[in-house]
Design a protein around this motif. Structure first.
Motif, PDB file in Angstrom:
ATOM      1  N   THR A 472       0.851  -1.186   0.000  1.00  0.00           N
ATOM      2  CA  THR A 472       0.000   0.000   0.000  1.00  0.00           C
ATOM      3  C   THR A 472       0.885   1.234   0.000  1.00  0.00           C
ATOM      4  O   THR A 472       1.751   1.382   0.857  1.00  0.00           O
ATOM      5  CB  THR A 472      -0.924   0.028   1.228  1.00  0.00           C
ATOM      6  N   VAL A 473       0.679   2.101  -0.987  1.00  0.00           N
ATOM      7  CA  VAL A 473       1.377   3.380  -1.070  1.00  0.00           C
ATOM      8  C   VAL A 473       0.368   4.470  -0.708  1.00  0.00           C
ATOM      9  O   VAL A 473      -0.643   4.638  -1.395  1.00  0.00           O
ATOM     10  CB  VAL A 473       1.951   3.627  -2.480  1.00  0.00           C
ATOM     11  N   MET A 474       0.646   5.176   0.400  1.00  0.00           N
ATOM     12  CA  MET A 474      -0.310   6.149   0.930  1.00  0.00           C
ATOM     13  C   MET A 474       0.206   7.576   0.762  1.00  0.00           C
ATOM     14  O   MET A 474       1.366   7.871   1.047  1.00  0.00           O
ATOM     15  CB  MET A 474      -0.542   5.894   2.421  1.00  0.00           C
ATOM     16  N   ASP A 475      -0.664   8.451   0.305  1.00  0.00           N
ATOM     17  CA  ASP A 475      -0.415   9.898   0.289  1.00  0.00           C
ATOM     18  C   ASP A 475      -1.778  10.559   0.419  1.00  0.00           C
ATOM     19  O   ASP A 475      -2.455  10.836  -0.564  1.00  0.00           O
ATOM     20  CB  ASP A 475       0.289  10.319  -1.000  1.00  0.00           C
ATOM     21  N   ARG A 476      -2.194  10.797   1.660  1.00  0.00           N
ATOM     22  CA  ARG A 476      -3.540  11.294   1.925  1.00  0.00           C
ATOM     23  C   ARG A 476      -3.476  12.452   2.908  1.00  0.00           C
ATOM     24  O   ARG A 476      -2.631  12.474   3.818  1.00  0.00           O
ATOM     25  CB  ARG A 476      -4.432  10.194   2.526  1.00  0.00           C
ATOM     26  N   ALA A 477      -4.376  13.414   2.749  1.00  0.00           N
ATOM     27  CA  ALA A 477      -4.424  14.553   3.667  1.00  0.00           C
ATOM     28  C   ALA A 477      -5.780  15.218   3.552  1.00  0.00           C
ATOM     29  O   ALA A 477      -6.467  15.113   2.512  1.00  0.00           O
ATOM     30  CB  ALA A 477      -3.314  15.550   3.355  1.00  0.00           C
ATOM     31  N   PHE A 508     -20.178  29.164  20.138  1.00  0.00           N
ATOM     32  CA  PHE A 508     -19.767  28.071  19.251  1.00  0.00           C
ATOM     33  C   PHE A 508     -18.336  27.648  19.573  1.00  0.00           C
ATOM     34  O   PHE A 508     -17.537  28.450  20.082  1.00  0.00           O
ATOM     35  CB  PHE A 508     -19.842  28.520  17.782  1.00  0.00           C
ATOM     36  N   TYR A 509     -18.051  26.385  19.264  1.00  0.00           N
ATOM     37  CA  TYR A 509     -16.664  25.936  19.356  1.00  0.00           C
ATOM     38  C   TYR A 509     -16.282  25.205  18.064  1.00  0.00           C
ATOM     39  O   TYR A 509     -17.151  24.794  17.284  1.00  0.00           O
ATOM     40  CB  TYR A 509     -16.432  25.053  20.589  1.00  0.00           C
ATOM     41  N   VAL A 510     -14.979  25.072  17.866  1.00  0.00           N
ATOM     42  CA  VAL A 510     -14.444  24.506  16.635  1.00  0.00           C
ATOM     43  C   VAL A 510     -13.572  23.306  16.967  1.00  0.00           C
ATOM     44  O   VAL A 510     -12.713  23.379  17.867  1.00  0.00           O
ATOM     45  CB  VAL A 510     -13.596  25.548  15.870  1.00  0.00           C
ATOM     46  N   ARG A 511     -13.789  22.215  16.266  1.00  0.00           N
ATOM     47  CA  ARG A 511     -12.832  21.115  16.307  1.00  0.00           C
ATOM     48  C   ARG A 511     -11.953  21.248  15.062  1.00  0.00           C
ATOM     49  O   ARG A 511     -12.423  21.086  13.936  1.00  0.00           O
ATOM     50  CB  ARG A 511     -13.523  19.762  16.307  1.00  0.00           C
ATOM     51  N   ALA A 512     -10.682  21.542  15.271  1.00  0.00           N
ATOM     52  CA  ALA A 512      -9.724  21.673  14.176  1.00  0.00           C
ATOM     53  C   ALA A 512      -8.857  20.410  14.147  1.00  0.00           C
ATOM     54  O   ALA A 512      -8.060  20.178  15.051  1.00  0.00           O
ATOM     55  CB  ALA A 512      -8.860  22.910  14.367  1.00  0.00           C
ATOM     56  N   ARG A 513      -9.046  19.608  13.118  1.00  0.00           N
ATOM     57  CA  ARG A 513      -8.343  18.333  13.037  1.00  0.00           C
ATOM     58  C   ARG A 513      -7.399  18.334  11.837  1.00  0.00           C
ATOM     59  O   ARG A 513      -7.824  18.498  10.694  1.00  0.00           O
ATOM     60  CB  ARG A 513      -9.338  17.175  12.906  1.00  0.00           C
ATOM     61  N   THR A 514      -6.116  18.168  12.119  1.00  0.00           N
ATOM     62  CA  THR A 514      -5.097  18.069  11.079  1.00  0.00           C
ATOM     63  C   THR A 514      -4.772  16.599  10.872  1.00  0.00           C
ATOM     64  O   THR A 514      -4.474  15.877  11.835  1.00  0.00           O
ATOM     65  CB  THR A 514      -3.828  18.823  11.482  1.00  0.00           C
ATOM     66  N   ARG A 515      -4.812  16.168   9.595  1.00  0.00           N
ATOM     67  CA  ARG A 515      -4.625  14.731   9.351  1.00  0.00           C
ATOM     68  C   ARG A 515      -3.952  14.512   7.995  1.00  0.00           C
ATOM     69  O   ARG A 515      -4.401  15.022   6.976  1.00  0.00           O
ATOM     70  CB  ARG A 515      -5.980  14.026   9.377  1.00  0.00           C
ATOM     71  N   LYS A 516      -2.845  13.748   8.019  1.00  0.00           N
ATOM     72  CA  LYS A 516      -2.178  13.371   6.779  1.00  0.00           C
ATOM     73  C   LYS A 516      -1.353  12.112   7.007  1.00  0.00           C
ATOM     74  O   LYS A 516      -0.890  11.838   8.118  1.00  0.00           O
ATOM     75  CB  LYS A 516      -1.311  14.510   6.243  1.00  0.00           C
ATOM     76  N   THR A 517      -1.205  11.343   5.932  1.00  0.00           N
ATOM     77  CA  THR A 517      -0.464  10.079   5.987  1.00  0.00           C
ATOM     78  C   THR A 517       0.318   9.925   4.697  1.00  0.00           C
ATOM     79  O   THR A 517      -0.207  10.183   3.615  1.00  0.00           O
ATOM     80  CB  THR A 517      -1.417   8.875   6.133  1.00  0.00           C
TER      81      THR A 517
END
Length: 1005
Positions: A472-477, A508-517
């Motif tokens: 598996t070659v992953m490049d996701r964000a 209001f509140y914010v969920r800031a989610r940073t995600r990359k692989t």
């Protein structure tokens, strides 16, 4: 007995119909079957010296062997097709049988008879049995010719759903075999496992015109099959022969003849989906050719199929519209080279790559284009060698490439911003709705070597080796310059969030989610097996086998990650020919089946991943009367003139929740994996019965029990490791079992154990509400079923097939996917994230379809006109009602089987999460309604020259346009909220597809 008696039976017995539950002991994960039989005579001397010759009607190739002292003979590993059989003694023909069909994965059982005291030529003196009394497997065979008579959607899944004990896979698509999740199956094409190595709910697919034969294995399969705890679909593609043949077909499903989708409304009466304005037009056409390159030696088959699929979807009160288009084409071909009659070489290549472009419009204005690519190239090489009359070898090499690419014209410049506030009219308020940018490639390279050796008249040994390398070659964000997704929620002062109590700083509140692989991940799997098919007596056959598996994974940096070996799978089957006439059998089977994880877990836990969530107050967030935000965001213009939004982040709430770090991509992650991790497995027990009522009718019954154990999951563990360095919070092991880690303790490496069944969260840890250690139950799934089948084979006039399945699937673990969420990443599911998830998760599982009736059939009104039908009725699946929070832990993020009933809103001074009172919500106490679907078809065939014909068909799927609910929003509260009711609770989220009409034409010459 008179010769006419045998002639009558031979003519009356049709060849190649569905085999109910029976497969053959010679079934391999390859593209072949076999013929076995007996030649009988009143005189033993007439049997001695008899030779049997089979000839492939299509290719003209033949093989000859001599019968044993009892008149038995067997031809293993034959290409699927039609054969003529001739028995000869001293140069004279003594018996024959024509048009014997060999199906994939099964032996056709025949009986030849020599008449009289003198050797004489007899034209037809044989019969073919529909029941293989030596088989202990449970499977269902059906060929392309039979499928062409039925109103069946043109997909592998539709074929598999004809078999008893199969059901749709639910939320994540695919199929459920025997209560399994949709991620536990395997699909083979000509011996190659074409299942996606990372997300096994999908697989390489070819057009229906390319297929020749199917076998659906639903249980009890032999030792050469492994790495699945669900079911197996074994398919073969067409081959060329000595005659040149050409076929052209076209299939059209026009939107103008579709039933209208229903509009959907929320609980306040607002339209949320404009189903009536959705449109789909589907058209495919194919051209195929086959024939000899060298007559009797080298043959070809080739197919090309262009397609055009256009879909328009309208949602959110007609404000949003998407227009998708797929105009890619399939190509594929096969070469068969008969080097000699005893050596066959096959080569197959095909491409199922699809490119879909989807234009999105917001309030009539173009917003962005989503680009998606799936599929890829597939190559298969098979060699079959008949080394002696008793020793056969099969070798296979294959390669699968599956792309999964997703991007958008605005992905680099647009953040994804989602509005989950109660007043917000839509979810996506930014300039992109793309979930993630993805450039992912999954490859599988397979090598198999299988042997079959008839040691004695009573013992047939089968043994072999297979190896797979899955990469598996992953490049996701997440989209946007910072790979961060923003979700906006209502903030209720006094409510807890991420370990803190919310204040009135913001509404209001914010969920800031940073995600990359990113990274390359590899799994090496290998297995050896041995099986003895022992003819204990003339009426009793025992199939005794064992399989040994191992798998070894490496992380992003090429370092070791997780290895599991010594997976030993015993298999035992017994089959009793009750009357000794081949027409009634009782069979039993017991076996263990292992499920090595797909690449999904290592590709997310083996390094190269960063996943950080932070919670913030939204600074100066203001909504207008329609729920649209008028402030609280920084706006920037993209190069395409779109408005990108970035929330103005105020004070942080709690600490960052972080998993992984891109900087550790090359580091060994195996320190987080249980040293003694045990593979997931399933034990299965089957008892069955089959009998021929007469030449055309057969009935059968089968009882099955399965138990799945030893889930492998990433686990969230809060534990004080004393003098040892902490391995972190996220560890990988078997929930509810003892975990063993190699840790650095005061400068020395030591083996440290933790019983997660007793302690997954320390009692003195702030996340424990009880003040006592909290452990996780052991995940398990149980399944019990009873199948009843009636089968009337095709006799050139009509056929009928009916099955009823009673089934029950229960436990606290669905399997390789979680239908209660959107998670289809095996091993990375929520089951290990909090012990309360499993503590409260007992009950009927998502694939618990208690009652299923299936009927299909066809009737030839005349030689030219045919009518057909397919009907399915299924009881409703369970609804798993859920709320946020639980009485054991302070984790108020996951949906679990509790709902807060007291102290659910803001907490007063001196109060904590422990003061909240929860009510338990048992899984599956409510169910969806029954679903019914009737499909009808009619076709007209005409001959217009020598070997030339045309068939015109009309198929109507879901005739009555029933659109029952298949899934509902079962969450009582909004996400990340203990007390806020979910206004969409109970709304349908998935429904039956509306009526569609398929027009088709096929020309052959």
């Amino acid at each position: 007995m008179s010769n006419s008696f045998f002639k009558k039976h031979a003519i009356a017995t049709a060849i190649g119909a569905s085999l109910m539950f029976a497969a053959a002991p010679a079934a391999f994960a390859n593209n072949d079957g076999g013929i076995r039989g007996t030649i009988e005579s009143a005189s033993v001397s007439q049997i001695q010296g008899v030779t049997i010759t089979i000839e492939n009607v299509n290719t003209g190739t033949s093989r000859t062997i001599e019968v044993d002292d009892k008149g038995n003979f067997r031809f293993p590993r034959l290409p699927v097709g039609t054969y003529n059989i001739t028995a000869t003694k001293d140069g004279a023909q003594v018996a024959s049988l024509e048009n014997v069909t060999v199906n994939v994965g099964s032996d056709s059982s025949v009986r030849l008879v020599v008449q009289g005291d003198d050797i004489e030529t007899i034209t037809v003196t044989g019969t073919t049995s529909r029941i293989d009394t030596a088989s202990t497997e449970s499977s269902f065979n059906i060929g392309a010719v039979e499928l062409e008579r039925l109103p069946i959607a043109r997909s592998v899944n539709s074929v598999a759903l004809l078999a008893p004990g199969t059901a749709g896979g639910g939320r994540h698509g695919g199929l459920s075999f025997g209560g399994s999740s949709a991620a536990e199956n395997a699909v083979y094409i000509n011996g190659l496992n074409v299942t996606d190595p990372e997300v096994p709910t999908s697989f390489s697919s070819v057009p229906f015109t390319f297929y020749e034969d199917f076998q659906v294995k639903t249980g009890g399969y032999s030792a050469e099959f492994g790495r699945t705890t669900g079911g197996v679909v074994n398919a073969v593609v067409k081959s060329g022969g000595n005659d040149f043949k050409f076929t052209a077909d076209t299939y059209w499903v026009p939107d103008s003849l579709r039933g209208s989708k229903k509009d959907r409304y929320d609980n306040d009466g607002n339209k949320i989906v404009s189903g009536s304005k959705s449109e789909t037009d589907t058209w495919t056409a194919s051209i195929s050719a086959s024939g000899p390159i060298i007559k009797d030696t080298l043959f070809f088959y080739a197919l090309y199929e262009p397609r055009l699929v256009e879909t328009t979807s309208v949602t959110e009160s007609d404000l949003s519209r998407s227009e998708a288009k797929d105009d890619t084409a399939f190509w594929g071909g096969k070469l068969d080279y008969y080097i000699t009659d005893n050596h066959l070489l096959e080569f197959i290549a095909f491409s199922d790559e699809k490119d879909v472009e989807t234009d999105l419009f917001d309030d009539g204005e173009y917003s962005e284009t989503i680009f998606g690519t799936t599929g890829g190239q597939n190559y298969i090489v098979n060699y079959t060698g008949y080394l002696t009359d008793s020793l056969t070898v099969k070798a296979m090499w294959g390669q699968v490439e599956r792309q999964s690419r997703s991007n958008a014209s605005s992905a680099l410049e647009c953040n994804r911003v989602m509005d989950y506030t109660s007043a917000g009219p839509i979810f996506d308020i930014g300039c992109t709705s793309l979930f993630m940018t993805s450039d992912r490639i999954n490859e599988r390279e397979s090598v198999r070597l299988d042997f079959e050796w008839e040691v004695t008249d009573s013992h047939l040994l089968r043994f072999g080796y297979d190896n797979e390398t899955r990469t598996t070659v992953m490049d996701r964000a997440y989209p946007g310059m910072d790979a961060t997704r923003y979700q906006i929620y209502d903030a209720s002062p006094g409510e807890s969030l991420n370990g803190e109590t919310l204040t009135d700083e913001s509404d209001f509140y914010v969920r800031a989610r940073t995600r990359k692989t990113f990274g390359n991940f590899e799994t090496e799997t290998s297995a050896i097996y041995l099986e003895d098919i022992w003819t204990v007596t003339d009426t009793l056959t025992a199939t005794i086998g064992v399989r040994w598996d191992e798998f070894d994974t490496t992380g992003a940096g090429g370092t070791g990650f997780m290895k599991v070996d010594e997976m030993i799978s015993p298999r035992l089957g017994l089959s009793w020919d009750v009357n000794g006439d081949g027409e009634t059998k009782v069979f039993a089977n017991a076996g263990r089946y292992y499920y090595p994880l797909p690449n999904s877990l290592v590709a997310r836990e083996g390094g190269g991943t960063v996943d950080i969530s932070n919670y913030y107050y939204l600074e100066n967030g203001i909504q207008d009367a329609d729920g649209f935000f008028t402030s609280g965001f920084t706006e920037t213009m993209t190069s395409a003139g779109l408005t990108n939004l970035t929330p103005n982040l105020g004070s942080i709430i709690g600490e960052a929740i972080q998993f992984g770090d891109v900087s550790n991509a090359g580091e060994d992650q195996s320190y987080r994996v249980d040293n003694d991790i045990e593979a997931s497995y399933q034990d299965e027990y089957i008892l069955g019965f089959e009998t021929m009522v007469n030449d055309n009718w057969a009935i059968g019954a089968r009882a099955m029990y399965r138990k799945f154990e030893n889930a492998i999951e990433d686990m969230k563990i809060y534990h004080d490791w004393g003098d040892c360095d902490s391995p972190g919070t996220w560890l990988i092991g078997n929930p509810g079992k003892v975990m063993t880690l190699n840790l650095n303790c005061n400068g020395t490496q030591q083996i440290v154990s933790l019983d997660t069944g007793k302690t997954q969260i320390d009692g003195d840890h702030p996340r424990s509400k009880t003040g006592e250690d909290i452990g996780s139950p052991v995940p398990f799934r149980k399944y019990a079923s009873l199948d009843l089948v009636v089968d009337r084979q095709w006799d050139d006039v009509w056929q009928f097939y009916a099955s009823y399945t009673w089934a029950h699937s229960w436990g606290n673990y669905e399997g390789g996917v979680n239908s209660d969420t959107t998670n289809d990443i095996a091993g990375w599911l929520e089951y290990g994230d909090d012990p309360a998830y499993l503590i409260g998760g007992y009950g009927d599982l998502p694939n618990d379809v208690r009652h299923t009736f299936k009927f299909y059939g066809a009737y030839a009104i005349t030689e030219d006109w045919l009518v057909s039908a397919n009907f399915v009725a299924s009881s409703g699946r369970p609804i798993n009602i859920r709320g946020v929070g639980n009485p054991y832990t302070t984790d108020e993020h996951y949906y679990m089987n509790w709902v807060c009933v007291e102290t659910c809103g803001g907490l007063a001074d001196g109060q904590s999460e422990s003061d909240r009172v929860y009510e338990y919500l048992p899984r599956g106490e409510e169910r969806l309604d029954w679903t019914y679907q009737l499909d009808l078809g009619t076709s007209y065939s005409v001959d217009f020259g020598e070997d030339a014909s045309a068939t015109f068909s009309l198929d109507v799927f879901n005739v009555f346009n029933t659109q029952e609910t298949l899934r509902v929003d079962s969450f009582l509260t909004t996400p990340d909220s203990v007390g806020n009711p979910n206004p969409d609770y109970g709304l349908g989220t998935s429904f039956q597809s509306p009526r569609r009409v398929q027009l088709s034409a096929i020309v052959r010459f």
